[in-house]
Structures are given as C-alpha cells and as structure tokens.
Design a protein around this motif. Structure first.
Motif, short mmCIF file in Angstrom:
data_model
loop_
_atom_site.label_atom_id
_atom_site.label_comp_id
_atom_site.label_asym_id
_atom_site.label_seq_id
_atom_site.Cartn_x
_atom_site.Cartn_y
_atom_site.Cartn_z
N TYR A 110 0.52 5.10 -21.10
CA TYR A 110 -0.04 6.34 -20.58
C TYR A 110 -0.85 6.09 -19.31
CZ TYR A 110 -1.70 11.04 -20.42
OH TYR A 110 -1.91 12.32 -20.00
N LEU A 111 -1.55 4.95 -19.23
CA LEU A 111 -2.34 4.63 -18.04
C LEU A 111 -1.45 4.51 -16.81
CD1 LEU A 111 -5.18 3.89 -16.94
CD2 LEU A 111 -4.62 1.50 -17.40
N VAL A 112 -0.35 3.79 -16.96
CA VAL A 112 0.56 3.61 -15.82
C VAL A 112 1.17 4.96 -15.43
CG1 VAL A 112 2.68 2.51 -15.01
CG2 VAL A 112 1.06 1.23 -16.41
N TYR A 113 1.56 5.73 -16.43
CA TYR A 113 2.09 7.07 -16.16
C TYR A 113 1.09 7.90 -15.36
CZ TYR A 113 2.34 12.04 -17.25
OH TYR A 113 2.30 13.40 -17.18
N LEU A 116 0.35 11.31 -11.94
CA LEU A 116 -0.75 12.25 -11.82
C LEU A 116 -1.61 11.94 -10.59
CD1 LEU A 116 -1.85 12.59 -15.57
CD2 LEU A 116 -0.24 14.00 -14.28
N GLN A 117 -1.75 10.62 -10.28
CA GLN A 117 -2.56 10.27 -9.10
C GLN A 117 -1.70 9.81 -7.93
OE1 GLN A 117 -5.73 7.60 -10.39
NE2 GLN A 117 -5.61 8.53 -12.41
N PHE A 118 -0.41 9.68 -8.13
CA PHE A 118 0.55 9.33 -7.07
C PHE A 118 0.25 8.00 -6.40
CE2 PHE A 118 0.50 13.96 -7.39
CZ PHE A 118 1.81 14.16 -7.80
N ASP A 119 -0.47 7.11 -7.11
CA ASP A 119 -0.75 5.79 -6.55
C ASP A 119 0.39 4.85 -6.96
OD1 ASP A 119 -1.64 3.36 -5.75
OD2 ASP A 119 -3.45 3.35 -6.98
N VAL A 120 1.45 4.81 -6.15
CA VAL A 120 2.63 4.04 -6.51
C VAL A 120 2.31 2.55 -6.58
CG1 VAL A 120 4.94 3.37 -5.76
CG2 VAL A 120 4.20 5.75 -5.58
N GLY A 121 1.52 2.06 -5.61
CA GLY A 121 1.18 0.63 -5.59
C GLY A 121 0.43 0.22 -6.84
N LEU A 155 9.53 2.92 -14.58
CA LEU A 155 9.37 4.37 -14.40
C LEU A 155 9.30 4.78 -12.93
CD1 LEU A 155 8.63 7.28 -15.34
CD2 LEU A 155 6.25 6.54 -15.45
N ILE A 156 8.47 4.06 -12.16
CA ILE A 156 8.23 4.48 -10.78
C ILE A 156 9.49 4.42 -9.91
CG2 ILE A 156 6.85 3.98 -8.72
CD1 ILE A 156 4.91 2.80 -11.17
N PRO A 157 10.19 3.27 -9.90
CA PRO A 157 11.42 3.24 -9.08
C PRO A 157 12.44 4.28 -9.52
CG PRO A 157 10.85 1.05 -9.86
CD PRO A 157 9.91 1.97 -10.51
N ILE A 158 12.60 4.44 -10.83
CA ILE A 158 13.58 5.42 -11.30
C ILE A 158 13.17 6.81 -10.82
CG2 ILE A 158 14.57 6.53 -13.36
CD1 ILE A 158 15.64 3.75 -12.93
N TYR A 159 11.88 7.10 -10.93
CA TYR A 159 11.41 8.42 -10.50
C TYR A 159 11.67 8.62 -9.01
CZ TYR A 159 8.48 12.57 -10.43
OH TYR A 159 8.04 13.86 -10.32
N ILE A 160 11.34 7.60 -8.21
CA ILE A 160 11.52 7.73 -6.75
C ILE A 160 13.01 7.83 -6.38
CG2 ILE A 160 11.25 6.47 -4.58
CD1 ILE A 160 8.53 5.54 -5.65
N LEU A 161 13.83 7.00 -7.05
CA LEU A 161 15.28 7.07 -6.78
C LEU A 161 15.83 8.44 -7.17
CD1 LEU A 161 16.51 3.57 -8.05
CD2 LEU A 161 16.46 4.38 -5.68
N PHE A 162 15.40 8.94 -8.31
CA PHE A 162 15.86 10.24 -8.76
C PHE A 162 15.46 11.33 -7.76
CE2 PHE A 162 17.37 10.64 -13.32
CZ PHE A 162 17.91 9.39 -13.32
N ARG A 208 0.88 -1.16 0.00
CA ARG A 208 0.00 0.00 0.00
C ARG A 208 0.92 1.21 0.00
NH1 ARG A 208 -4.94 -1.87 1.98
NH2 ARG A 208 -4.63 -3.81 3.10
N TYR A 209 0.90 1.97 -1.07
CA TYR A 209 1.88 3.03 -1.18
C TYR A 209 1.27 4.13 -2.04
CZ TYR A 209 6.63 5.01 -1.83
OH TYR A 209 7.74 5.80 -1.83
N ASN A 210 0.84 5.20 -1.37
CA ASN A 210 0.31 6.34 -2.12
C ASN A 210 0.99 7.59 -1.61
OD1 ASN A 210 -1.33 8.57 -3.03
ND2 ASN A 210 -2.89 7.05 -3.54
N LEU A 211 1.60 8.34 -2.53
CA LEU A 211 2.40 9.49 -2.12
C LEU A 211 1.53 10.58 -1.48
CD1 LEU A 211 4.84 9.75 -5.14
CD2 LEU A 211 5.36 8.93 -2.85
N LEU A 212 0.22 10.57 -1.76
CA LEU A 212 -0.65 11.58 -1.19
C LEU A 212 -1.13 11.21 0.20
CD1 LEU A 212 -2.85 12.67 -4.22
CD2 LEU A 212 -0.82 13.75 -3.28
#
Lengths: 289, 276
Positions: free
Chosen positions: A247-250, A255-260, B124-131, A39-43
C-alpha cells in the motif's frame, strides 16, 4: 528415444510461456530499477536526471517505511498463525464422523471464494461499523462500549478480515491431506493405548507437514500483496497504522505521483520478497517432489 | 473394520462443527439476507434476521443507478478471456514438459513458480506508465492480458501435474500404430486431457474473477469489473447496506457456486499439485 526434431518441437512449445513470463518479469522490473535512480515526479516535469541513491535514502529514511515493514510482518505473521492453527483444528474437527460433513465443508470454504473488495466492505460496514454494525449492537446489548474497529485497532481489524478469507484455504488443504492419512495406522496406535495428544503429535502432525509447508508458502505469496482490503477499509490509516509495503508503494506512485520514490520502494519490496522466497523455496522444493 | 463411534460423541462433534461453520459463513449469510431488505430494515436495531419485508428493490436500484450489468459483463469477459488465452499459451508448454521433459524442465517449472513470488508493486509503476502511453488504462484488453500473465505459472503447473498422469505408453502405442499427430491428439490425448484442462480453467476463472490488485489499479469506469465496481462502495454509498449487499451478492454468487463444485480442483491447483 526423443529425436532431435522432437526435442526442438518441445522447446518451441514451451517457448511462448517462457518468453511471456520473462518479458512480464524482466522488462517492467528493469524499468522500475531505472526509475528508482531517476528524479521523476509526474507533478513536476522540471525534475529530471540521474538521482543516485536519493530515492532510496528518501524511501528508507521515511518513518512510514519502517512502520509499513513492521505492519507487513505483523499482517503476514498474524494471518499465518491464525489460519494454520485454526486450519489444523478445524480440519481435525470436520474429519471426525459427523452428520452433514459435506454441507459443513461448503459453509467453511465459502469466504475464500468471496472477492476481497466484497469481504472487506461487508466487514467494514455491516459488522465493524461503530454505529450500525452488528458487533456494535452485540457490544451494546452486553453492556459494553462499542469499539470503532478500523479507527482504534486498524491493523488488527484487517488481520481479522484477511484471516477470515484465508482460514478456509488452510482448512481445505489440511483436510484434504488429513483424509489421505492411513486409518489403520491410527487404529493400531489407538489399540496400543496411545493418547489423543501423542497420536496427534507423532502421527498426524508429521503427516500434515508437507501440507502445512504448502499452506505457508502459498499464503505468504498472497499475503505480502494484500492491497484491496486496506484500500477499501482504512486507506492505510490512521497515519501509517495500517499501511503495508504494497500500500505504501501504491500511495507514493498513484496518489503522490512520485515515480522515483515509489520505484525505489518497489525494488525494496522485491528484495525483501526474494529473501522470504529464498527460505520458502527450499521448503517447497522438497514438498513438490 | 469401521471405527465404532458413540452416538453421543458424534452428536457433540456435529453440533460443534456446525456451530463453527455457521459462524464462519455468517458474514456471507448476513449479506445475502440484507440484500432482500429495505434500507430501513437493513440498519434496524435490534437487527432483523428473517422477520422483515422481503423485497427485490435493492437489486433493481443497483442496476438502474449504476448499470451494474455492464460491470458484471466486464468481469465475465476478463475472467473467461484471460483463462482462454492462458490455456492457449500454457497447454503446449505443459504438454511438452510432461511428455518430453528436458534436463532443465524442473528448473523452468520452479522458475515459473518463483515469478509468483515477485510482489506486484515491483512492476506496478512501469505497467501503469506503459498502459497510459499506449492508451490501455481502463481497457478490458489490458487487464485481460495482465491477469493472464499473473496466472500463467499456476495454469502451466496445474496442467503439468494433470498431463503427467497420462501414461506415456499410450502415446507410444498410438505412434507405433501409425497414428498421425492430429489423430493422436484427437482420439488419444484429448479425451484424457480434457478433465484436467477443465479443472484448470475453472480454478483460473475463480482467481481472475476475484483478482483485486491489478483490476483496482488499471480500471476505473468503462472496463471496471465487479472488484473495482464494489470498491466504489467504500464510502459513502457503503452505508446503504441493502444496496451494498445486493451488489455484493450478485458479485459473489457465480463464484460461490463454481467453487463449491470444484473443491478438489481448488486444492490441487492452488498447491501446484503438491496436495491432491
């Protein structure tokens, strides 16, 4: 014969490339895998801990995923169909005896050298814009209602833009391959009264086989990762209509900061790409020998 | 015996080929033309092709408003830097794989190719977080390293196909004559390897200049190369066609020129040597 010393030197020379690529692939991939079960959300920093498969069920259950998957297939398949068929036709045409062949080649390959953000914005604003674009002007002067391309047919518009970028690539590769075709064989076939179609079907097409395989492989690699063209034209919209997996993953991640959730999506994308790769690598392994 | 072709047929084919080529090239031509217009001429209806007041005003404005040149410089640094570091890492590898192939060389090469199949979003995510953690977001060094890594497989492959064409016997002969390793490299190998290295560098500069996933995600302002800078025109500045065109023309001109001179290398590099 290579001595022991030479062999270890050889290994030492290869090592930096292998280690760097391995680190580049494995470390972030392992992290993505790890995040995908968290569970990992930057917000919302209070959300932590093991998530099990929640991120996966969330990602796979999202209607956006299925739309994005379908869009990805349409985008890759559509662009491949246009560029391979168009590339063969164009390569055959340019290979004919014509005046100014060199200049024609230069003009045709140019779109491939244009950076994706420039091509996308030029098409979006100067060609496809419903009020000031050239297409709108052309439609109006012919008495039609102008189409708002990126709002009404967003995915098709992106396919058109991306196909424009990749048609030169296919043409260039196929033309290069065509020019190594044995012309005596072609003449012999012509003397024997073989029709243009059967010369194409039984001489040219088999000769191009390898080049076509290569074009499909390389284009697929890049087309699965189409991103900039979507970002600057439609932002994936309207709704999910022009969202592909990349684009969805991006958008989940940055944009939504939902890392998980985004990580689960990343892993799904990797698995799908591997399935595609499995088929392609078989073909390409033969072509590269 | 040259094939006899009737002049009529040649003329028809020429007209057809030129027609299609101009249609394909048209968006670029239109961009270049528009970059020399005023904003009013740029959206004039009916569109003006050549009968407008040619001006460099848009170029001047793009530079003065947004410090265009610093982004141009970023592109140059990132493209040249990632190419230089990539070559430094790849040359020894390609060299040893071409001249001292081991049992696993082929597997290693195929594995390198397969790393290109990994979708960028998978990491993408790990690279972004590491950066973020190491303060590398929006830094030129960070993007430079990432672009070097994503293009490394192509560099190794391309160099490998070039080096493999250098006859190994020449090396053996030089060694027999008692040439030391350094002499061997300087007098025998370098002259034969330089054209291949130059072609590889050229292709990599083109790829790095146009790369638009990592540059868009990892840079925002200070380190932003032209890809990111132009993306900023997506709205609403993009509706200023003349300025968009001027910025675009400057961004694509160097690579158009480089690319036109290196069509053959482009084919070879992008097909991993499978089509020459």
């Amino acid at each position: 014969m290579a001595t022991q010393h030479q062999r270890s030197l050889a290994r030492l020379m290869v090592a930096p490339s292998v280690i760097l690529l391995f680190a580049w692939m494995i470390v972030p991939l392992a992290m993505t895998l790890w995040f995908s079960f968290q569970r990992y959300n930057l917000l919302d920093p209070t959300q932590t801990g093991f998530a099990g498969f929640i991120n996966y069920t969330y990602f796979l259950g999202d209607p956006g995923f299925w739309t994005a998957l379908w869009n990805t297939l349409l985008l890759v398949g559509g662009v491949l169909a246009v560029t391979v068929a168009g590339g063969i036709a164009l390569a055959l045409l340019i290979d004919q005896p014509i005046w100014g062949q060199g200049v024609v080649r230069i003009l045709v390959i140019a779109p491939f050298l244009v950076m994706p953000t420039v091509s996308a914005l030029v098409w979006k604003n100067m060609l496809m814009n419903p009020t000031n674009g050239l297409f709108a002007y052309a439609a109006q002067s012919l008495g039609f209602q102008p189409i708002d391309f990126l709002a009404e047919i967003p995915l098709l518009s992106i396919i058109i833009i991306v196909a424009w970028q990749w048609l030169p690539f296919a043409t260039l590769i196929l033309l290069t391959s065509l020019q190594s075709l044995d012309s005596e064989q072609m003449e012999a076939a012509e003397m024997d009264g073989a029709s243009a179609w059967s010369r194409f079907r039984f001489l040219i097409l088999p000769h191009l086989n390898r080049a076509i395989t290569v074009v499909i492989l390389i284009e697929t690699i890049f087309l699965l990762n189409v991103f900039a063209e979507i970002l600057v034209t439609t932002n994936g919209g309207p709704g999910y209509e022009s969202t592909n997996l990349t684009y969805l993953v991006y958008s989940l991640a940055l944009l939504q900061f939902d890392v998980g959730g985004a990580s689960a999506g990343g892993i799904v994308a990797v698995i799908l790409a591997n399935i595609v790769a499995l088929f392609l690598m078989r073909g390409i392994g033969k072509a590269l020998d | 015996m040259a094939r006899k072709v009737s002049t009529t047929r040649k003329a028809v084919m020429t007209a057809l080929a030129w027609g299609i080529a101009i249609v394909i090239f048209f968006p670029i031509l239109w961009t270049i033309l528009t970059s020399f217009k005023t904003e009013a001429d740029a959206i004039a209806s009916p569109p003006r092709f050549l009968d407008f007041d040619w001006t460099l005003q848009s170029y001047a404005e793009v530079q003065s408003r947004s410090n265009y040149f610093s982004h141009f410089l970023n592109s140059v640094i990132i493209a040249l830097g990632s190419t230089a570091v990539g070559l430094l890492v790849a040359i020894p590898a390609a060299w040893s794989m071409a001249f001292q192939p081991a049992r696993r060389t082929r597997d290693v090469l195929m594995w390198m190719l397969s790393t290109k199949m990994m979708p960028a979003v998978g990491v993408l995510i790990p690279i972004y977080i590491l950066f973020q953690r190491f303060g590398l977001l929006d830094s030129r060094v960070g993007v430079l390293v990432v672009l070097m890594l994503i293009n490394l497989p192509i560099i190794v492959w391309m160099l490998y196909t070039y080096f493999r064409e250098i006859p190994a016997e020449i090396l053996e002969a030089a060694r027999m004559d008692g040439a030391r390793l350094w002499d061997e490299i300087r007098h025998v190998l370098a002259p034969m390897a330089v054209p291949g290295i130059a072609s590889t560098a050229l292709l990599n500069v083109i790829l790095a200049w146009n790369e638009a996933f990592w540059t868009l995600n990892l840079t925002t302002a200070n380190a932003a190369p032209l890809t990111t800078f132009i993306a900023g025109y997506s709205s609403p500045e993009g509706l200023f066609y003349a300025k968009l065109s001027a910025a675009s023309t400057m961004a694509i001109a160097p690579i158009l020129i480089l690319g036109w001179f290196s069509q053959k290398q482009l084919v070879r590099g992008l097909t991993f040597g499978a089509v020459k």
